[in-house]
Write a protein that holds these residues in place. Structure first.
Motif, PDB file in Angstrom:
ATOM      1  N   MET A   1      -7.984 -20.306 -91.525  1.00 47.62           N
ATOM      2  CA  MET A   1      -7.488 -21.918 -91.717  1.00 47.62           C
ATOM      3  C   MET A   1      -6.419 -22.194 -90.713  1.00 47.62           C
ATOM      4  SD  MET A   1      -8.420 -24.402 -93.067  1.00 47.62           S
ATOM      5  CE  MET A   1      -7.801 -26.131 -93.237  1.00 47.62           C
ATOM      6  N   ASN A   2      -6.148 -23.272 -89.940  1.00 47.85           N
ATOM      7  CA  ASN A   2      -5.358 -23.746 -89.170  1.00 47.85           C
ATOM      8  C   ASN A   2      -3.785 -23.942 -89.666  1.00 47.85           C
ATOM      9  OD1 ASN A   2      -7.804 -25.494 -88.150  1.00 47.85           O
ATOM     10  ND2 ASN A   2      -7.009 -24.575 -86.454  1.00 47.85           N
ATOM     11  N   GLU A   3      -2.894 -23.506 -88.914  1.00 44.43           N
ATOM     12  CA  GLU A   3      -1.473 -23.803 -89.573  1.00 44.43           C
ATOM     13  C   GLU A   3      -1.111 -25.302 -89.539  1.00 44.43           C
ATOM     14  OE1 GLU A   3       1.277 -21.188 -87.230  1.00 44.43           O
ATOM     15  OE2 GLU A   3      -0.679 -20.044 -87.113  1.00 44.43           O
ATOM     16  N   PRO A   4      -0.436 -25.747 -90.571  1.00 48.12           N
ATOM     17  CA  PRO A   4      -0.363 -27.208 -90.531  1.00 48.12           C
ATOM     18  C   PRO A   4       0.499 -27.680 -89.239  1.00 48.12           C
ATOM     19  CG  PRO A   4       1.061 -25.873 -92.296  1.00 48.12           C
ATOM     20  CD  PRO A   4       0.284 -24.898 -91.591  1.00 48.12           C
ATOM     21  N   GLY A   5       0.106 -29.011 -88.891  1.00 45.62           N
ATOM     22  CA  GLY A   5       0.906 -29.794 -87.919  1.00 45.62           C
ATOM     23  C   GLY A   5       0.457 -29.225 -86.488  1.00 45.62           C
ATOM     24  N   ILE A   6      -0.632 -28.541 -86.473  1.00 46.17           N
ATOM     25  CA  ILE A   6      -1.501 -28.535 -85.260  1.00 46.17           C
ATOM     26  C   ILE A   6      -2.081 -29.680 -84.607  1.00 46.17           C
ATOM     27  CG2 ILE A   6      -3.300 -27.232 -84.009  1.00 46.17           C
ATOM     28  CD1 ILE A   6      -2.464 -24.743 -85.092  1.00 46.17           C
ATOM     29  N   ALA A   7      -1.889 -30.113 -83.486  1.00 50.71           N
ATOM     30  CA  ALA A   7      -2.347 -31.314 -83.064  1.00 50.71           C
ATOM     31  C   ALA A   7      -3.391 -31.157 -81.640  1.00 50.71           C
ATOM     32  CB  ALA A   7      -1.390 -32.296 -82.590  1.00 50.71           C
ATOM     33  N   ILE A   8      -4.267 -32.109 -81.767  1.00 53.84           N
ATOM     34  CA  ILE A   8      -5.403 -32.266 -80.643  1.00 53.84           C
ATOM     35  C   ILE A   8      -4.892 -33.464 -79.868  1.00 53.84           C
ATOM     36  CG2 ILE A   8      -7.701 -32.516 -80.146  1.00 53.84           C
ATOM     37  CD1 ILE A   8      -7.376 -29.932 -81.471  1.00 53.84           C
ATOM     38  N   TYR A   9      -4.823 -33.460 -78.522  1.00 53.35           N
ATOM     39  CA  TYR A   9      -4.178 -34.587 -77.916  1.00 53.35           C
ATOM     40  C   TYR A   9      -5.522 -35.048 -77.068  1.00 53.35           C
ATOM     41  CZ  TYR A   9       0.302 -33.701 -79.095  1.00 53.35           C
ATOM     42  OH  TYR A   9       1.663 -33.610 -79.698  1.00 53.35           O
ATOM     43  N   MET A  10      -5.796 -36.220 -77.264  1.00 53.13           N
ATOM     44  CA  MET A  10      -6.851 -36.745 -76.324  1.00 53.13           C
ATOM     45  C   MET A  10      -6.468 -37.526 -75.367  1.00 53.13           C
ATOM     46  SD  MET A  10      -9.583 -36.515 -78.766  1.00 53.13           S
ATOM     47  CE  MET A  10     -10.742 -37.427 -78.276  1.00 53.13           C
ATOM     48  N   ILE A  11      -6.678 -36.480 -73.962  1.00 51.30           N
ATOM     49  CA  ILE A  11      -6.328 -36.829 -72.926  1.00 51.30           C
ATOM     50  C   ILE A  11      -7.105 -37.537 -71.730  1.00 51.30           C
ATOM     51  CG2 ILE A  11      -5.249 -35.834 -70.970  1.00 51.30           C
ATOM     52  CD1 ILE A  11      -4.288 -33.320 -72.684  1.00 51.30           C
ATOM     53  N   PRO A  12      -6.988 -38.896 -71.274  1.00 51.42           N
ATOM     54  CA  PRO A  12      -7.717 -39.489 -70.410  1.00 51.42           C
ATOM     55  C   PRO A  12      -7.586 -39.020 -69.094  1.00 51.42           C
ATOM     56  CG  PRO A  12      -6.351 -40.851 -71.840  1.00 51.42           C
ATOM     57  CD  PRO A  12      -5.993 -39.731 -72.114  1.00 51.42           C
ATOM     58  N   THR A  13      -8.467 -38.924 -68.262  1.00 54.63           N
ATOM     59  CA  THR A  13      -8.251 -38.541 -66.729  1.00 54.63           C
ATOM     60  C   THR A  13      -8.652 -39.703 -65.969  1.00 54.63           C
ATOM     61  OG1 THR A  13      -9.023 -36.948 -65.075  1.00 54.63           O
ATOM     62  CG2 THR A  13     -10.652 -37.434 -66.688  1.00 54.63           C
ATOM     63  N   ILE A  14      -8.592 -39.480 -64.680  1.00 54.56           N
ATOM     64  CA  ILE A  14      -8.680 -40.430 -63.671  1.00 54.56           C
ATOM     65  C   ILE A  14     -10.393 -40.839 -63.495  1.00 54.56           C
ATOM     66  CG2 ILE A  14      -7.107 -39.953 -62.225  1.00 54.56           C
ATOM     67  CD1 ILE A  14      -8.749 -38.411 -60.273  1.00 54.56           C
ATOM     68  N   LEU A  15     -10.640 -42.174 -63.296  1.00 55.10           N
ATOM     69  CA  LEU A  15     -11.812 -42.755 -62.860  1.00 55.10           C
ATOM     70  C   LEU A  15     -12.374 -42.497 -61.554  1.00 55.10           C
ATOM     71  CD1 LEU A  15     -11.618 -46.044 -65.084  1.00 55.10           C
ATOM     72  CD2 LEU A  15     -12.735 -43.896 -65.689  1.00 55.10           C
ATOM     73  N   ALA A  16     -11.445 -42.608 -60.712  1.00 59.41           N
ATOM     74  CA  ALA A  16     -11.518 -42.643 -59.150  1.00 59.41           C
ATOM     75  C   ALA A  16     -10.594 -41.620 -58.495  1.00 59.41           C
ATOM     76  CB  ALA A  16     -11.565 -43.748 -58.510  1.00 59.41           C
ATOM     77  N   GLU A  17     -11.234 -40.814 -57.503  1.00 60.72           N
ATOM     78  CA  GLU A  17     -10.610 -39.966 -56.525  1.00 60.72           C
ATOM     79  C   GLU A  17      -9.142 -40.576 -56.330  1.00 60.72           C
ATOM     80  OE1 GLU A  17     -11.160 -36.912 -55.371  1.00 60.72           O
ATOM     81  OE2 GLU A  17     -12.857 -37.057 -56.989  1.00 60.72           O
ATOM     82  N   ASP A  18      -8.106 -39.608 -56.234  1.00 62.59           N
ATOM     83  CA  ASP A  18      -6.738 -39.961 -55.850  1.00 62.59           C
ATOM     84  C   ASP A  18      -6.173 -41.259 -56.372  1.00 62.59           C
ATOM     85  OD1 ASP A  18      -6.890 -37.752 -54.291  1.00 62.59           O
ATOM     86  OD2 ASP A  18      -7.825 -38.958 -52.721  1.00 62.59           O
ATOM     87  N   THR A  19      -6.204 -41.364 -57.625  1.00 62.59           N
ATOM     88  CA  THR A  19      -5.655 -42.591 -58.397  1.00 62.59           C
ATOM     89  C   THR A  19      -4.496 -42.197 -59.452  1.00 62.59           C
ATOM     90  OG1 THR A  19      -7.554 -42.593 -60.006  1.00 62.59           O
ATOM     91  CG2 THR A  19      -7.614 -44.341 -58.020  1.00 62.59           C
ATOM     92  N   GLN A  20      -4.349 -40.772 -59.643  1.00 59.13           N
ATOM     93  CA  GLN A  20      -3.452 -40.470 -60.631  1.00 59.13           C
ATOM     94  C   GLN A  20      -2.138 -40.923 -60.488  1.00 59.13           C
ATOM     95  OE1 GLN A  20      -5.338 -38.258 -58.649  1.00 59.13           O
ATOM     96  NE2 GLN A  20      -4.014 -37.037 -57.429  1.00 59.13           N
ATOM     97  N   GLU A  21      -1.755 -41.066 -59.367  1.00 60.21           N
ATOM     98  CA  GLU A  21      -0.232 -41.573 -59.140  1.00 60.21           C
ATOM     99  C   GLU A  21       0.270 -43.110 -59.823  1.00 60.21           C
ATOM    100  OE1 GLU A  21       2.381 -39.953 -58.391  1.00 60.21           O
ATOM    101  OE2 GLU A  21       1.091 -38.062 -57.678  1.00 60.21           O
ATOM    102  N   ARG A  22      -1.205 -43.836 -59.901  1.00 60.33           N
ATOM    103  CA  ARG A  22      -1.013 -45.113 -60.248  1.00 60.33           C
ATOM    104  C   ARG A  22      -1.326 -45.192 -61.826  1.00 60.33           C
ATOM    105  NH1 ARG A  22      -3.913 -49.404 -57.630  1.00 60.33           N
ATOM    106  NH2 ARG A  22      -2.098 -50.533 -58.266  1.00 60.33           N
ATOM    107  N   VAL A  23      -2.538 -44.528 -62.368  1.00 64.64           N
ATOM    108  CA  VAL A  23      -2.987 -44.746 -63.456  1.00 64.64           C
ATOM    109  C   VAL A  23      -2.755 -43.809 -64.784  1.00 64.64           C
ATOM    110  CG1 VAL A  23      -4.847 -46.058 -62.337  1.00 64.64           C
ATOM    111  CG2 VAL A  23      -5.254 -43.770 -63.174  1.00 64.64           C
TER     112      VAL A  23
END
Lengths: 234, 234
Positions: A1-23
């Protein structure tokens, strides 16, 4: 069983190349800085994305667990059950859990009593809806329509009818190399004054999001071949 | 007629107090820095939001044009037609154009040939969907359900049926002071093993997003009074 309080983060990524600085916002940078385990739809894409953020992480020290539409539920269940630290879920593009296999893992996470934390990031579906001018009070996303011509025509007719009768905006998509055929089918099937939004290459430098009548699109047919596109009937 | 190239930026705002440092990305800061005209659902909220970003803008030099559900279309049309510079649209909370009056202005913007650019930001609807574990392959957002008890019960029954038969995730909401009554109606109406996600105070420090069966929620009733909440039947 997992220890209490463990979290899963839903992490969005980029849709188009080289846009990470903006979005990509500070929240996502923080989460990735802190995490060492990632459930990912595509390992190569996820590694490249994390590298591109230049957070000083040694990519080879991270653990990537593949999570595709073909991953057996039992494998994901075991991996989540054995987690002893927070982890992230990263889709191939956009927001995990929306039009991708991430939702299956999240369902298991809830059953295991893990905390699930969604982070703010780009979703082509939501961005297209925001910019379409069609009703955002009531809308439905359908994913892919049938490939069979007769069935597809019938599906489009249903979408157009629901858009008019229920005042419910209808959102759908296609694999990019079949976009032109789908557009053709939409323009052939729908009535001349029906509003169609085409949202193409969302967040990219050549982003094109326009809402026009079927009649007007017919007179100005865009080339959508191999360009990621969201279609909306409003 | 507008000059060519004028753009309308769809600018998301925060969902919860004091979260701008985490959820507002560089793209939004850039856009607000550059713009001096804003169509806003709530002038006070918008002024406070822009101030909170500490971009060095003199708020009193900005032009705010009210855009509520009661704004006559002709007023918005005139304002957009007379634009001589880029402008932004800001909702009271979250993403403009989704469950708010922004869509009406965008529809006019498309008719006037303005460029519409959606920016990446927090949407409680999308964040709830991402974290719910219910299907993100097919989903529908319905806004508010009827207040009348009998009609509401019927609406919930339809949502549950569509969730099961069409495998389509059903998303809806309520004004926060009626959340507890809506939850009660959902738990009374749906079958014991139906999955219900409650996404409460999304992005806030006390965010609570959990997916459980109706039976399990009944045994652990949360208090949602006056807390912004998204409901999902999966």
């Amino acid at each position: 069983m997992n220890e209490p309080g463990i979290a899963i983060y839903m992490i969005p990524t980029i849709l188009a190349e080289d846009t990470q600085e903006r979005v990509i916002g500070p929240q996502i940078r923080e989460a990735i800085s802190r995490l060492d385990v990632f459930f990912v739809e595509n390992v190569r894409t996820a590694r490249r994305f994390i590298s591109s953020l230049k957070l000083g992480k040694v990519i080879d020290n991270l653990t990537f667990i593949e999570l595709t539409k073909d991953t057996p539920e039992s494998i994901t269940w075991e991996a989540l059950k054995n987690l002893r630290q927070d982890a992230g879920i990263i889709s191939e593009a956009g927001c995990p859990g929306v039009a991708d296999p991430g939702a299956a893992a999240v369902q298991i996470a809830h059953q295991l009593g893990l905390k699930v934390v969604p982070l703010v990031g780009p979703s082509s579906i939501l961005l297209a809806l925001m910019a379409s001018g069609t009703s955002g009070q009531s809308f439905a996303f359908h994913g892919y329509l049938p490939i069979d011509k007769a069935l597809r025509k019938k599906a489009i007719q249903t979408l157009e009818r629901d858009a008019r009768q229920k005042q419910q905006t209808q959102i759908f998509m296609e694999t990019p190399f079949r976009n032109n055929q789908l557009l053709e089918a939409v323009l052939e099937t729908c009535m001349p004054d029906t509003l169609v939004c085409i949202a193409c290459n969302v967040t990219a430098a050549d982003e094109m999001i326009k809402t026009r009548t079927v009649k007007s699109w017919k007179a100005n047919l865009p080339d959508l071949h191999k360009k990621p596109t969201i279609f909306i009937i409003g």
